[in-house]
Structure formats: structure tokens, C-alpha cells
Scaffold this motif. Structure first.
Motif, mmCIF file in Angstrom:
data_model
loop_
_atom_site.group_PDB
_atom_site.id
_atom_site.type_symbol
_atom_site.label_atom_id
_atom_site.label_comp_id
_atom_site.label_asym_id
_atom_site.label_seq_id
_atom_site.Cartn_x
_atom_site.Cartn_y
_atom_site.Cartn_z
ATOM 1 N N ASP A 180 0.829 -1.208 0.000
ATOM 2 C CA ASP A 180 0.000 0.000 0.000
ATOM 3 C C ASP A 180 0.868 1.264 0.000
ATOM 4 O OD1 ASP A 180 -2.355 -1.427 -0.066
ATOM 5 O OD2 ASP A 180 -2.708 -1.313 2.102
ATOM 6 N N GLU A 238 0.836 4.075 -2.832
ATOM 7 C CA GLU A 238 0.578 5.485 -2.490
ATOM 8 C C GLU A 238 1.687 6.372 -3.027
ATOM 9 O OE1 GLU A 238 -2.113 7.071 -1.126
ATOM 10 O OE2 GLU A 238 -2.967 5.081 -1.545
ATOM 11 N N TYR A 249 -0.461 -2.685 -10.321
ATOM 12 C CA TYR A 249 -0.989 -1.321 -10.257
ATOM 13 C C TYR A 249 -0.449 -0.480 -11.414
ATOM 14 C CZ TYR A 249 -1.652 3.503 -8.916
ATOM 15 O OH TYR A 249 -1.985 4.836 -8.941
#
Length: 204
Positions: free
Chosen positions: A53, A57, A91
Motif C-alpha cells: 500500500d 501510495e 498497479y
């Protein structure tokens, strides 16, 4: 004083991802032994192991389409955190067509205690594997791997040959300070494996 959390850094028009400081090798030429950064970057020693995460970010603060290439390469071996690498690559894939490269020591199977080549399929476009030397003895002397009673040179070459089946572009690399004779011998090893060899400049 806290260490910087430079999860990503830019060199030229490329974005580098520093997802871990872990590495099973202690290469004699490693830039980690000579400073805190790479090619003028900010310090790359991480305050803590970032989560997937946290990596994502950080990626959200970057214009991913603006880069020539996005490269997993920092002050550690990216496959030491293979799940984070895969999550981050997924991602990136979902956000941009920018090519993704992995710079690795090729010891992912030993690190993760399983066969891993197929896990890179569809996630990275290029894998650059550090050959470092032309035979097992020289390789062990240069890379000083923590794995004992294992022929890490053969493990690395085996990974390179197998990952070719899943990743469009695979190359082996050596640093130019090993000398012309050793580069020639390394070229022969790469040719036998059917993999391109790139000679990269040493960064002191």
C-alpha cells in the motif's frame, strides 16, 4: 534522525522503485558500500520495509505516463519482497503502458523457496539479471551470496533461461570493471544460454 523513505527516485527520464533494502548478496562492487544513493539520488536506505500500500501510495504521486521506463531497482533485491513487487507491477500496469523492468540478481527461486519465473508473466516487460562473472567460483567471490552449499551461479542461469518463457525481454549484465577477458568469457556464457549480454558502467 530518521532515514528517508525514498520508495521511488528519478534518474533522467526513468523512474526507479526502491521497494526493499534486503539482499542475500554482498557484491564487492555494490554501490551500497560507497554511499547512500545512486547516480545522485537522495538516500535510499529505508526507514522500514514499505508495504504494498505504501509503494502504491508513492506511485500515485508520480506521473507514470511521463517516464520512458519504470524500473524495480533500489538498495536491495526486489524479489526479496516478491508479493509487493507483483502488487506494484499490477498497479502500474493498470495505470500506464510505460514499460516495466526488473533489475535482479536472479536468485528469486532461492529467496522465495519456490519456482518463480512464471509469476513474472504479464507483469514486467524486461528482466535484467546480474551475471557478474563467467563461472561459479568467480561469481561466488564477487557476489558473496548468503546461500551456502548451493551453486548460486547455476541457480541464477537456470532462472534466466526459464524466465525467458514468460517475459518478452531478458538480458544478463556484467560491470565493465571485470576486464576484457572476463567480459569475453561472460559473453560466451550468455551466448550459450541464448540470452543477450549488456556490459554496464561501474558506479563508484
Amino acid at each position: 534522525m530518521q532515514k528517508a523513505m525514498n520508495i521511488s527516485y528519478e534518474i533522467g527520464n526513468k523512474l526507479y522503485l526502491n521497494i526493499t533494502n534486503k539482499c542475500p548478496c554482498a557484491c564487492t562492487f555494490c554501490i551500497r558500500q560507497n554511499g547512500d544513493g545512486a547516480y545522485g539520488s537522495d538516500p535510499l536506505w529505508l526507514e522500514h520495509q514499505p508495504t504494498a500500500d505504501e509503494v502504491i501510495e508513492n506511485l500515485k504521486t508520480r506521473q507514470l505516463d511521463s517516464y520512458e521506463e519504470i524500473i524495480f531497482c533500489g538498495y536491495g533485491e526486489p524479489t526479496c519482497e516478491l508479493d509487493i513487487l507483483k502488487t506494484a507491477a499490477k498497479y502500474i500496469r493498470s495505470m500506464t503502458k510505460t514499460p516495466i523492468r526488473l533489475n535482479t540478481n536472479g536468485l528469486s527461486d532461492l529467496i522465495n523457496k519456490r519456482e518463480t519465473p512464471a509469476e513474472f508473466e504479464g507483469l514486467v516487460d524486461i528482466i535484467s539479471i546480474s551475471l557478474n562473472a563467467s563461472d561459479a567460483e568467480a561469481y561466488a567471490a564477487v557476489t558473496r551470496p548468503s546461500f551456502k552449499d548451493v551453486n548460486c551461479f547455476e541457480e541464477m542461469l537456470s532462472f534466466a533461461k526459464r524466465v525467458k518463457n514468460y517475459v518478452p525481454s531478458v538480458m544478463l549484465t556484467v560491470v565493465d570493471i571485470i576486464g576484457e577477458e572476463e567480459i569475453a568469457r561472460s559473453q560466451a556464457v550468455a551466448d550459450k544460454a541464448g540470452i543477450a549480454l549488456r556490459v554496464r558502467p561501474y558506479e563508484a
